[in-house]
Write an enzyme that holds these catalytic residues in place. Structure first.
Site, PDB file in Angstrom:
ATOM      1  N   TYR A 147      -6.246  -5.452  -7.135  1.00 50.81           N
ATOM      2  CA  TYR A 147      -5.846  -6.224  -5.958  1.00 50.81           C
ATOM      3  C   TYR A 147      -6.379  -5.521  -4.722  1.00 50.81           C
ATOM      4  O   TYR A 147      -6.225  -4.296  -4.581  1.00 50.81           O
ATOM      5  CB  TYR A 147      -4.319  -6.325  -5.884  1.00 50.81           C
ATOM      6  CG  TYR A 147      -3.799  -7.128  -4.706  1.00 50.81           C
ATOM      7  CD1 TYR A 147      -4.008  -8.493  -4.630  1.00 50.81           C
ATOM      8  CD2 TYR A 147      -3.103  -6.506  -3.671  1.00 50.81           C
ATOM      9  CE1 TYR A 147      -3.541  -9.232  -3.553  1.00 50.81           C
ATOM     10  CE2 TYR A 147      -2.616  -7.234  -2.595  1.00 50.81           C
ATOM     11  CZ  TYR A 147      -2.838  -8.592  -2.537  1.00 50.81           C
ATOM     12  OH  TYR A 147      -2.365  -9.337  -1.471  1.00 50.81           O
ATOM     13  N   ASP A 242     -11.169   1.624  -3.016  1.00 47.62           N
ATOM     14  CA  ASP A 242      -9.972   1.155  -2.327  1.00 47.62           C
ATOM     15  C   ASP A 242      -8.818   2.119  -2.600  1.00 47.62           C
ATOM     16  O   ASP A 242      -8.296   2.200  -3.713  1.00 47.62           O
ATOM     17  CB  ASP A 242      -9.642  -0.267  -2.822  1.00 47.62           C
ATOM     18  CG  ASP A 242      -8.458  -0.889  -2.083  1.00 47.62           C
ATOM     19  OD1 ASP A 242      -7.794  -0.176  -1.319  1.00 47.62           O
ATOM     20  OD2 ASP A 242      -8.217  -2.094  -2.294  1.00 47.62           O
ATOM     21  N   LYS A 301      -1.068   1.575   3.942  1.00 51.62           N
ATOM     22  CA  LYS A 301       0.264   2.031   3.525  1.00 51.62           C
ATOM     23  C   LYS A 301       0.647   3.391   4.135  1.00 51.62           C
ATOM     24  O   LYS A 301       1.132   3.423   5.259  1.00 51.62           O
ATOM     25  CB  LYS A 301       0.329   2.041   2.000  1.00 51.62           C
ATOM     26  CG  LYS A 301       0.128   0.608   1.444  1.00 51.62           C
ATOM     27  CD  LYS A 301       0.376   0.505  -0.033  1.00 51.62           C
ATOM     28  CE  LYS A 301       0.007  -0.825  -0.616  1.00 51.62           C
ATOM     29  NZ  LYS A 301       1.091  -1.750  -0.801  1.00 51.62           N
TER      30      LYS A 301
END
Ligand code: PLP
Length: 472
Positions: A147, A242, A301
């Site tokens: 994702y 990522d 995050k």
């Protein structure tokens, strides 16, 4: 006490559903996979969250990653408060942004420059545009179950909420956009090699989670990230790693750092960043003898410390393709927002080795306990772990064959996770509401909180054992 505080989660959810599609602003929060009613959180502190009904839970979601230091870390809250009184947003550069860029670059030495955005979705979307701008090519390779946020081209066979809902992708994504994304099985060396042999000259980039954690935690097989690196280099494509989820969470240099055995020793290793030559020499020195170095990293995050902040970084040569220096356009009204920057800077400053040692130790204790309980209760499952991240796949197939890709993740018995989840919830332990998500711990998970998790396990495992598949 206000009237609102006396309302049950059920009532609050019903009201929210009237006003917000599905009652939530991000699908996984709706408990679609596990059923039941989401808790409406009123406050959170350390390893705990408290809902509007007054129930307090040990939290294993940690805001899906950002709360590395625990909720409402006093120093981070103070940094945000100090900043807030000076203004909430300026739409102009601030010194704190340069400092945060330095703090990121100090931990991720291949990132000579960093561009800040507000969400992980923006970071990966910009990374893709940048890769296309640099290479002049169109195709992107991604892996099933990974994702990278909800931009059009990256939704095909995505993990996280898309996997939870069993969707192949999303309505509203045009066939033309989808056709520019090649989706391959994760950890499949041959599939990647063959794809490059066929279309290598047209591929702008391979994007991959450094360690996938959105189909549950599925670590790369030894050499897989290196394989991506070798092929992208050979064919002139870029490697986008990522680290939105893993960056600064599993270690100061993310999962990339763990794989390369690269562990920054801050601040001793830091050069004088105002001296450009010293800085360039430092970057070159740090990158020596490493196994592999991606072209572009994406972060999110933890670097926002609970506030909306994300980033992408890479060499100066690549990053200066971004506007205003280069032709690849990217912008954001709230990018580098002062409050988010303050929270991120303070979080990185506090995230020292003891934080990573504690989170890794807690993850190990909990994941081992789950394995032991499952053996005792004779419940087949597989726990996958990567540093402080882990997740549990129930079922004979995961137990026997392991989980190395999305197909194997999909073979998990989600009905057992559902029962396990609710049994833990009844004992005031909040797990991620899907078997396709990682469990997150924080440095604030002290022995008391861990003890509560461990003592809830036996009856939850029992519930998983007794669970029946209602869909059959
Ligand atoms: N990339 C990864 C690896 C993620 O885990 C996520 C979110 O979970 C994203 C990108 C998207 O980030 P955001 O939700 O901030 O848009």
């Amino acid at each position: 006490m206000s009237k609102q505080a006396n309302q049950s989660d059920k009532e609050l959810f019903a009201q929210a559903r009237e006003m917000i599609p599905g009652g939530v602003n991000s699908p996984v929060r709706a408990y679609g996979s596990v059923g039941g009613t989401p808790h409406f959180i009123k406050e959170a502190f350390g390893p705990y969250v408290r809902d509007e009904e007054g129930n307090t839970f040990v939290d294993l979601v940690c805001s899906w990653g950002p709360a590395l230091l625990g909720h409402s870390c006093p120093q981070v809250v103070q940094a945000v408060q100090d900043c807030a009184v000076k203004g909430l947003s300026f739409g102009a550069p601030t010194v704190a942004e340069t400092k945060l860029a330095q703090a990121i670059t100090a931990r991720m030495p291949s990132c000579e420059q960093v561009r800040m955005v507000s969400t992980g979705t923006e970071a990966t979307m910009t990374a893709i545009r940048l890769a296309r701008g640099v290479t002049g090519r169109d195709l992107i390779v991604k892996f099933a179950g990974c994702y990278h946020g909800h931009s059009d081209g990256l939704l095909a066979a995505a993990g996280s909420g898309v996997a939870t809902q069993g969707l192949p992708g999303s309505a509203g994504v045009t066939a033309a956009v989808a056709s520019e994304t090649i989706v391959l099985p994760y950890n499949d060396f041959d599939a990647l090699t063959k794809t490059f042999k066929l279309k290598g000259e047209q591929i702008a980039a391979v994007i991959c989670e450094s360690c996938p954690a959105n189909m549950g935690v599925v670590p790369p097989l030894p050499g897989f990230n290196q394989h991506i690196r070798a092929l992208t280099r050979k064919y002139g494509a870029l490697m986008i790693t990522d680290e939105v989820l893993t960056g600064f969470r599993v270690g100061p240099s993310g999962y990339w750092g763990l794989q390369n055995d690269y562990w920054v020793d801050l601040p001793a290793k830091l050069p004088d960043f105002s001296d450009e030559d010293a800085r360039a020499a430092w970057h070159a020195q740090q990158l020596k003898n490493l196994d592999f170095v991606p072209d572009i990293f994406t972060f999110g995050k933890v670097i926002g410390g609970g506030m909306p902040l994300a980033a992408l970084g890479g060499s100066r040569e690549i990053m200066e393709h971004l506007s205003p220096v280069g032709p690849v356009y990217q912008a954001g009204t709230l990018s580098g927002n002062p409050l988010a920057t303050a929270a991120g800077l303070k979080t990185l400053e506090l995230a020292d080795h003891s934080v990573y040692a504690r989170t890794a130790a807690v993850a190990e204790v909990i994941s081992r306990a789950i394995e032991q309980e499952s053996e005792q209760a004779e419940v087949a499952l597989k726990v996958n772990r990567a540093g402080s991240l882990f997740s549990v796949f129930f079922g004979q197939q995961p137990a026997e064959h392991g989980v190395h890709n999305f197909e194997q993740a999909n073979a998990q018995e989600t009905f057992r996770y559902r029962a396990f989840f609710h049994a833990m919830e009844e004992q005031n332990i909040a797990l991620p509401p899907s078997g396709f998500e990682a469990w997150f711990v924080s440095a604030a998970h002290d022995d008391r909180a861990v003890g509560r998790i461990l003592s809830a396990l036996p009856s939850a495992m029992e519930a998983a054992r007794e669970a029946e598949d209602e869909d059959r």
